[in-house]
Design an enzyme around this catalytic site. Sequence first.
Site, PDB file in Angstrom:
ATOM      1  CG  HIS B  80     -18.985 -65.096   0.762  1.00 27.71           C
ATOM      2  ND1 HIS B  80     -18.452 -64.773   1.520  1.00 27.71           N
ATOM      3  CD2 HIS B  80     -17.115 -65.503  -0.154  1.00 27.71           C
ATOM      4  CE1 HIS B  80     -17.023 -64.497   1.829  1.00 27.71           C
ATOM      5  NE2 HIS B  80     -16.258 -65.230   0.328  1.00 27.71           N
ATOM      6  CG  HIS B 165     -27.552 -50.728  10.458  1.00 25.15           C
ATOM      7  ND1 HIS B 165     -28.731 -51.111   9.039  1.00 25.15           N
ATOM      8  CD2 HIS B 165     -27.222 -49.182  10.376  1.00 25.15           C
ATOM      9  CE1 HIS B 165     -29.004 -49.830   8.504  1.00 25.15           C
ATOM     10  NE2 HIS B 165     -28.662 -48.717   9.415  1.00 25.15           N
ATOM     11  N   PRO B 166     -30.377 -52.650  11.607  1.00 30.60           N
ATOM     12  CG  PRO B 166     -32.864 -51.522  11.388  1.00 30.60           C
ATOM     13  CD  PRO B 166     -31.001 -51.563  11.846  1.00 30.60           C
ATOM     14  CB  THR B 167     -31.649 -52.550   6.327  1.00 30.42           C
ATOM     15  OG1 THR B 167     -30.728 -51.266   6.304  1.00 30.42           O
ATOM     16  CG2 THR B 167     -32.552 -52.560   6.599  1.00 30.42           C
ATOM     17  CB  ALA B 168     -26.533 -52.312   6.964  1.00 32.48           C
ATOM     18  N   GLY B 169     -26.782 -55.033   9.460  1.00 33.67           N
ATOM     19  CA  GLY B 169     -26.223 -56.129  10.237  1.00 33.67           C
ATOM     20  C   GLY B 169     -25.020 -55.532  10.707  1.00 33.67           C
TER      21      GLY B 169
END
Lengths: 329, 329
Positions: B80, B165-169
């Site tokens: 997705h 955000h580096p990990t959460a976009g």
Amino acid sequence: MYLVEVVPNFSTGDPVKAKLIADCFRNRKNVALLNCTADADHNRCVVTAAGAPQEIRSALIDSARVAAEEIDLNAHRGVHPRIGALDVLPVVPLEETPESVADELVRQVGQDLFDKLGLPVYFYEKSASAPFRRNLADVRRGGFEGLAKKTSEPLWRFDIGEKPHPTAGAVAVGVRKILVAFNMFLKEGTPLNVAVRVAERVRFSGGGLKCVKALGLFLERENRAQVSMNLTDFTCTRVHTVAELVKVELKPFGAEAERGELIGLAPYAAIYDAAEYMLMCQGAGAEQCRTLSVEDVLDAAGRELFLELERGQILDFALSDAFGREIKI
Amino acid sequence: MYLVEVVPNFSTGDPVKAKLIADCFRNRKNVALLNCTADADHNRCVVTAAGAPQEIRSALIDSARVAAEEIDLNAHRGVHPRIGALDVLPVVPLEETPESVADELVRQVGQDLFDKLGLPVYFYEKSASAPFRRNLADVRRGGFEGLAKKTSEPLWRFDIGEKPHPTAGAVAVGVRKILVAFNMFLKEGTPLNVAVRVAERVRFSGGGLKCVKALGLFLERENRAQVSMNLTDFTCTRVHTVAELVKVELKPFGAEAERGELIGLAPYAAIYDAAEYMLMCQGAGAEQCRTLSVEDVLDAAGRELFLELERGQILDFALSDAFGREIKI
């Protein structure tokens, strides 16, 4: 030579008047009359012609003059919406002809219609002077009878002219893409409201298919209800998809289509797609379809669309025959 | 009390993480968790909740915090499209709640996401800051991986925040109408490209139905290709029409649908329409359909849509049960 297709629609189903109109496109250099369909129920005559812009321009004005002389919209009856004796005049650029050339022809013809015949003009589709004037259904809403009131509103003033012509109304002129006019007759006894509901569901504005306009009509002489459709971009929304969706939407009413009808000419690509769909549904491979003869394609597409197709109804072939060279759409 | 539905989508199919997320919507005054679906192939968890705007606001921020802590998009796999751990957050005003109230909640939550969690925000759909930012597919194009490049383009700067955000976009937040997410699994062995072609033909952008978005996907765990669809206005384009058109477009490939799937909840009106269509196709009258029990409607609609429907999947019923009064969509 630049090449344009024109598909003027006239508000008469009288075969004598239709012949007078069609004759304006005969025996002219660089102009070919490709088709003329007159229908008494719609009370409408649709001419398909093609040629070089300036010669086409003369033919169009001559045909508009005949229409203005022969047709009095005050006495007009017919199920098809209309605002003029020459009701709508679409111009389609073919081959390498730039859209600007087609648009220039539209402006010239529009000015001619007013200068020579006193007919006021709306520019529509790609030639529209504002986005809300693009859609022909909006331009034509209210019909001939509502024209005086409509054009008195500031937003709906004519692009050329001020008042409707007393007997010949007004003309919508514009550049557009190739249009496929495809109708489906419903079986005898199917009430009009089924055709109306199905048309509402199939057309874009009702939540149906992109690039599809549709109306439900009842044709007295045929004694049948009809879903009358225009596909404004057959490369995007395909004719056979439309036919299949009509069948889907007819089903809950216990209704069925009896016969399809093409008005004017259809491009070979659209017909090929319909044939391919039908044959692949029956198990043929896509490669098998690519090796079919033209006759096989016409036969298969005809079965898919419930009609009999002849070479002369295919725009590419009609153009190629008329101009003596291969012309592809 | 104003009432909004929210349908936050999180980028995880892990049932443990999904439960942590869903728990944020439990045991709160004036908030009801209506549904939570987690799917490993899509690697996605969709929560449906409803309630009073301010209490919903707290629950949303809590769930976004859990997602940002638990999900690292650098290690994310899944078919997705997504740009964030909390990927998209639609807000739907229900009953008499004005759209402006839903939009105010969108602005507040957007600001919270950035202030409290450092998550940048795109506003989309009815909350979009420009027409070209309305369509979620456009906002999300390029995915998490392309986010840094996308948001460096002047036209695609975030509405709130500057860098992903580096990990959460990032999160897309916006007011929209009720959406029906309806998928169709194709029979085992049907290749992905058939699902892709059918999706292209059914969706609006490919010449298909208004208000339909569609993707062709292959779900490894199911070992099946899927046509995954969003209906952005079920009152305009009806679910069963979409299902019927998928069948039409599958036919030339010799392919068939095996099973339908609703993601989240569906409004009763949409389900009723599907039941009425199915029963009328089998010969029932419209009046007969109006006297059906709810169970009969669920059964008939389920057969039309290739799935088993329960009361709990109907948005109207789930809301009525949760808030102890009749709520109609």
